[in-house]
Scaffold this motif. Sequence first.
Motif, PDB file in Angstrom:
ATOM      1  N   UNK A  34       0.844  -1.192   0.000  1.00  0.00           N
ATOM      2  CA  UNK A  34       0.000   0.000   0.000  1.00  0.00           C
ATOM      3  C   UNK A  34       0.885   1.249   0.000  1.00  0.00           C
ATOM      4  N   UNK A  35       0.243   2.393  -0.203  1.00  0.00           N
ATOM      5  CA  UNK A  35       0.971   3.663  -0.099  1.00  0.00           C
ATOM      6  C   UNK A  35       0.862   4.190   1.328  1.00  0.00           C
ATOM      7  N   UNK A  37       2.196   3.463   5.647  1.00  0.00           N
ATOM      8  CA  UNK A  37       3.167   2.776   6.491  1.00  0.00           C
ATOM      9  C   UNK A  37       2.600   2.650   7.900  1.00  0.00           C
ATOM     10  N   UNK A  38       3.397   2.124   8.792  1.00  0.00           N
ATOM     11  CA  UNK A  38       2.916   1.842  10.142  1.00  0.00           C
ATOM     12  C   UNK A  38       2.410   3.098  10.852  1.00  0.00           C
ATOM     13  N   UNK A  39       2.954   4.263  10.503  1.00  0.00           N
ATOM     14  CA  UNK A  39       2.504   5.524  11.107  1.00  0.00           C
ATOM     15  C   UNK A  39       1.065   5.863  10.731  1.00  0.00           C
ATOM     16  N   UNK A  40       0.548   5.262   9.657  1.00  0.00           N
ATOM     17  CA  UNK A  40      -0.815   5.534   9.211  1.00  0.00           C
ATOM     18  C   UNK A  40      -1.858   4.681   9.914  1.00  0.00           C
ATOM     19  N   UNK A  41      -1.434   3.711  10.693  1.00  0.00           N
ATOM     20  CA  UNK A  41      -2.371   2.847  11.404  1.00  0.00           C
ATOM     21  C   UNK A  41      -2.997   3.600  12.577  1.00  0.00           C
ATOM     22  N   UNK A  42      -4.207   3.223  12.924  1.00  0.00           N
ATOM     23  CA  UNK A  42      -4.880   3.819  14.075  1.00  0.00           C
ATOM     24  C   UNK A  42      -4.090   3.504  15.347  1.00  0.00           C
ATOM     25  N   UNK A  43      -4.255   4.354  16.339  1.00  0.00           N
ATOM     26  CA  UNK A  43      -3.571   4.153  17.614  1.00  0.00           C
ATOM     27  C   UNK A  43      -3.937   2.788  18.189  1.00  0.00           C
ATOM     28  N   UNK A  44      -2.936   2.065  18.655  1.00  0.00           N
ATOM     29  CA  UNK A  44      -3.164   0.756  19.247  1.00  0.00           C
ATOM     30  C   UNK A  44      -3.120  -0.388  18.256  1.00  0.00           C
TER      31      UNK A  44
END
Length: 67
Positions: A34-35, A37-44
């Motif tokens: 995907x475009x 990264x892990x920083x784009x995931x929701x908290x938790x």
Amino acid sequence: MHFVQADRSPGDLLNNLTAQGVQVEVCGIYLPNREADEDDLAEGIGMAAPPEVAEYMRQEHVRYFTF
């Protein structure tokens, strides 16, 4: 714990799980394709490492959900 309620979206259910301390991780091959990264995931929400997940899932007491 109560997880199922007819008027809830998958996001609502996921938020309920994380609020209760359930460890939630996306598949280790999801983000690299995907475009995002892990920083784009929701908290938790974390990113799973396939070998660690496989070892964990082999334990007799483990219950898990897939989507």
